[in-house]
Design an enzyme around this catalytic site. Structure first.
Site, PDB file in Angstrom:
ATOM      1  N   ASP A   9       0.877  -1.171   0.000  1.00 16.78           N
ATOM      2  CA  ASP A   9       0.000   0.000   0.000  1.00 16.78           C
ATOM      3  C   ASP A   9       0.920   1.229   0.000  1.00 16.78           C
ATOM      4  O   ASP A   9       1.669   1.450   0.953  1.00 16.78           O
ATOM      5  CB  ASP A   9      -0.863  -0.042   1.266  1.00 16.78           C
ATOM      6  CG  ASP A   9      -1.757   1.178   1.421  1.00 16.78           C
ATOM      7  OD1 ASP A   9      -1.583   2.166   0.680  1.00 16.78           O
ATOM      8  OD2 ASP A   9      -2.618   1.140   2.314  1.00 16.78           O
ATOM      9  N   ILE A  10       0.863   2.012  -1.047  1.00 19.85           N
ATOM     10  CA  ILE A  10       1.810   3.124  -1.212  1.00 19.85           C
ATOM     11  C   ILE A  10       1.677   4.150  -0.082  1.00 19.85           C
ATOM     12  O   ILE A  10       2.642   4.853   0.236  1.00 19.85           O
ATOM     13  CB  ILE A  10       1.638   3.767  -2.615  1.00 19.85           C
ATOM     14  CG1 ILE A  10       2.924   4.505  -3.023  1.00 19.85           C
ATOM     15  CG2 ILE A  10       0.423   4.692  -2.657  1.00 19.85           C
ATOM     16  CD1 ILE A  10       2.959   4.893  -4.495  1.00 19.85           C
ATOM     17  N   VAL A  32      -5.953   4.836  -5.903  1.00 19.61           N
ATOM     18  CA  VAL A  32      -4.801   5.260  -5.106  1.00 19.61           C
ATOM     19  C   VAL A  32      -4.927   6.734  -4.701  1.00 19.61           C
ATOM     20  O   VAL A  32      -4.463   7.136  -3.633  1.00 19.61           O
ATOM     21  CB  VAL A  32      -3.482   4.951  -5.864  1.00 19.61           C
ATOM     22  CG1 VAL A  32      -3.288   5.839  -7.066  1.00 19.61           C
ATOM     23  CG2 VAL A  32      -2.298   5.002  -4.924  1.00 19.61           C
ATOM     24  N   ASP A  33      -5.573   7.519  -5.535  1.00 19.58           N
ATOM     25  CA  ASP A  33      -5.794   8.942  -5.250  1.00 19.58           C
ATOM     26  C   ASP A  33      -6.620   9.091  -3.961  1.00 19.58           C
ATOM     27  O   ASP A  33      -6.245   9.844  -3.027  1.00 19.58           O
ATOM     28  CB  ASP A  33      -6.539   9.545  -6.451  1.00 19.58           C
ATOM     29  CG  ASP A  33      -6.593  11.059  -6.462  1.00 19.58           C
ATOM     30  OD1 ASP A  33      -5.956  11.694  -5.601  1.00 19.58           O
ATOM     31  OD2 ASP A  33      -7.282  11.606  -7.343  1.00 19.58           O
ATOM     32  N   SER A 122      -2.326   4.777 -14.308  1.00 22.45           N
ATOM     33  CA  SER A 122      -3.293   4.504 -15.396  1.00 22.45           C
ATOM     34  C   SER A 122      -3.785   3.057 -15.440  1.00 22.45           C
ATOM     35  O   SER A 122      -4.640   2.740 -16.271  1.00 22.45           O
ATOM     36  CB  SER A 122      -2.737   4.882 -16.787  1.00 22.45           C
ATOM     37  OG  SER A 122      -2.688   6.271 -16.958  1.00 22.45           O
ATOM     38  N   VAL A 125      -8.662   2.615 -12.956  1.00 16.73           N
ATOM     39  CA  VAL A 125      -9.829   3.223 -13.605  1.00 16.73           C
ATOM     40  C   VAL A 125      -9.514   3.665 -15.040  1.00 16.73           C
ATOM     41  O   VAL A 125     -10.366   3.585 -15.926  1.00 16.73           O
ATOM     42  CB  VAL A 125     -10.295   4.444 -12.785  1.00 16.73           C
ATOM     43  CG1 VAL A 125     -11.377   5.225 -13.516  1.00 16.73           C
ATOM     44  CG2 VAL A 125     -10.814   4.003 -11.429  1.00 16.73           C
TER      45      VAL A 125
HETATM   46  N1  AR6 Z   1      -1.300   1.680  -3.033  1.00 20.33           N
HETATM   47  C1  AR6 Z   1      -0.753   1.336  -4.228  1.00 20.33           C
HETATM   48  N2  AR6 Z   1      -1.468   1.150  -5.357  1.00 20.33           N
HETATM   49  C2  AR6 Z   1      -2.812   1.327  -5.269  1.00 20.33           C
HETATM   50  C3  AR6 Z   1      -3.459   1.705  -4.078  1.00 20.33           C
HETATM   51  C4  AR6 Z   1      -2.645   1.884  -2.931  1.00 20.33           C
HETATM   52  N3  AR6 Z   1      -3.166   2.231  -1.738  1.00 20.33           N
HETATM   53  N4  AR6 Z   1      -4.790   1.795  -4.327  1.00 20.33           N
HETATM   54  C5  AR6 Z   1      -4.970   1.470  -5.616  1.00 20.33           C
HETATM   55  N5  AR6 Z   1      -3.778   1.181  -6.193  1.00 20.33           N
HETATM   56  P1  AR6 Z   1      -6.159   3.998 -10.086  1.00 20.33           P
HETATM   57  P2  AR6 Z   1      -5.595   5.380 -12.631  1.00 20.33           P
HETATM   58  C6  AR6 Z   1      -3.486   0.754  -7.582  1.00 20.33           C
HETATM   59  O1  AR6 Z   1      -7.530   3.633 -10.544  1.00 20.33           O
HETATM   60  O2  AR6 Z   1      -5.896   4.142 -13.406  1.00 20.33           O
HETATM   61  C7  AR6 Z   1      -8.753   8.025  -9.522  1.00 20.33           C
HETATM   62  O3  AR6 Z   1     -10.103   8.113  -9.217  1.00 20.33           O
HETATM   63  C8  AR6 Z   1      -4.607   0.166  -8.383  1.00 20.33           C
HETATM   64  O4  AR6 Z   1      -4.846  -1.190  -8.013  1.00 20.33           O
HETATM   65  O5  AR6 Z   1      -5.969   4.470  -8.697  1.00 20.33           O
HETATM   66  O6  AR6 Z   1      -4.385   6.193 -12.977  1.00 20.33           O
HETATM   67  C9  AR6 Z   1      -8.149   9.362  -9.938  1.00 20.33           C
HETATM   68  O7  AR6 Z   1      -8.755  10.437  -9.264  1.00 20.33           O
HETATM   69  C10 AR6 Z   1      -4.048   0.289  -9.803  1.00 20.33           C
HETATM   70  O8  AR6 Z   1      -3.173  -0.810 -10.085  1.00 20.33           O
HETATM   71  O9  AR6 Z   1      -5.500   5.132 -11.034  1.00 20.33           O
HETATM   72  C11 AR6 Z   1      -8.419   9.384 -11.400  1.00 20.33           C
HETATM   73  O10 AR6 Z   1      -9.727   9.839 -11.679  1.00 20.33           O
HETATM   74  C12 AR6 Z   1      -3.214   1.572  -9.725  1.00 20.33           C
HETATM   75  O11 AR6 Z   1      -3.089   1.885  -8.329  1.00 20.33           O
HETATM   76  C13 AR6 Z   1      -8.302   7.938 -11.824  1.00 20.33           C
HETATM   77  O12 AR6 Z   1      -8.600   7.173 -10.662  1.00 20.33           O
HETATM   78  C14 AR6 Z   1      -3.829   2.778 -10.424  1.00 20.33           C
HETATM   79  O13 AR6 Z   1      -5.248   2.707 -10.310  1.00 20.33           O
HETATM   80  C15 AR6 Z   1      -6.908   7.586 -12.254  1.00 20.33           C
HETATM   81  O14 AR6 Z   1      -6.903   6.287 -12.763  1.00 20.33           O
END
Ligand code: AR6
Length: 175
Positions: A9-10, A32-33, A122, A125
């Site tokens: 978990d980052i 992650v955001d 990326s 979502v």
């Molecule tokens: N630690 C590490 N990685 C994570 C965590 C965490 N706590 N939580 C999720 N991931 P995404 P995107 C991973 O959807 O595709 C947001 O709503 C997750 O499993 O977070 O760049 C933003 O506001 C995946 O492998 O980001 C934007 O609207 C990776 O992080 C949109 O999503 C990225 O998934 C950005 O989409």
């Protein structure tokens, strides 16, 4: 090589900076955001809101990066970047994803910071196929680190599942 891949978990990582896979508004979201904003506390949202808009509602255009403090996070700084939405690969996605990694590393070096962790930008979502995103991330970071020629820089690729960790580790081994 100063790049490693972990399953974690980052928001729990102690680094000079962690990277947030944000959206152009920089006011939080899911994935992650959302996790980074929850762990950093409300001061992060205020710091993001204070960043200037490049266009109405756009504080960070796709491929660019912005930096804020990490507030309650163990990481000192958050580097927010906006990855491309996957549209099939013919709309410049790879170059935009590469720019995210290059610009985040550039901000790290401008601030004289050393250690950074990236999520799989990326790959959630925004729908970027993981193996292709991993190849772009690894190639871009390796080239940028070679150009920087600075032995103190250390990059962690932080994956949120063991399956994603395997994909990124494969890209690192293949490169
Ligand atoms: N630690 C590490 N990685 C994570 C965590 C965490 N706590 N939580 C999720 N991931 P995404 P995107 C991973 O959807 O595709 C947001 O709503 C997750 O499993 O977070 O760049 C933003 O506001 C995946 O492998 O980001 C934007 O609207 C990776 O992080 C949109 O999503 C990225 O998934 C950005 O989409």
């Amino acid at each position: 090589m100063p790049i490693d891949v972990i399953h974690a978990d980052i928001t729990r990582l102690t680094r000079d900076a962690i990277v947030n896979a944000a959206n152009p508004g920089l006011l939080g979201g899911g994935g992650v955001d959302g996790a980074i904003h929850r762990a950093a506390g409300p001061a992060l949202l205020e710091a993001c809101r204070a960043l200037p808009e490049a266009a109405p509602g756009v504080r960070c255009p796709t491929g660019e990066a912005r930096i804020t403090p990490g507030f309650a996070l163990p990481a000192r700084w958050v580097i927010h970047t906006v990855g491309p939405v996957w549209h099939g690969g013919d709309e410049g996605e790879a170059e935009l994803l590469a720019r995210c990694h290059r610009n985040a590393l550039r901000l790290l070096r401008e601030r004289k910071l050393r250690t950074i962790a990236f999520p799989a930008i990326s790959c959630g979502v925004y729908g970027y196929p993981a193996a292709q995103a991993a190849a772009v991330a690894v190639a871009t970071l390796r080239d940028a680190l070679a150009a920087a020629d600075d032995d103190d820089l250390a990059v962690t690729l932080c994956c949120f599942s063991d399956a994603m960790r395997a994909v990124f580790q494969h890209a690192l081994n293949a490169a």
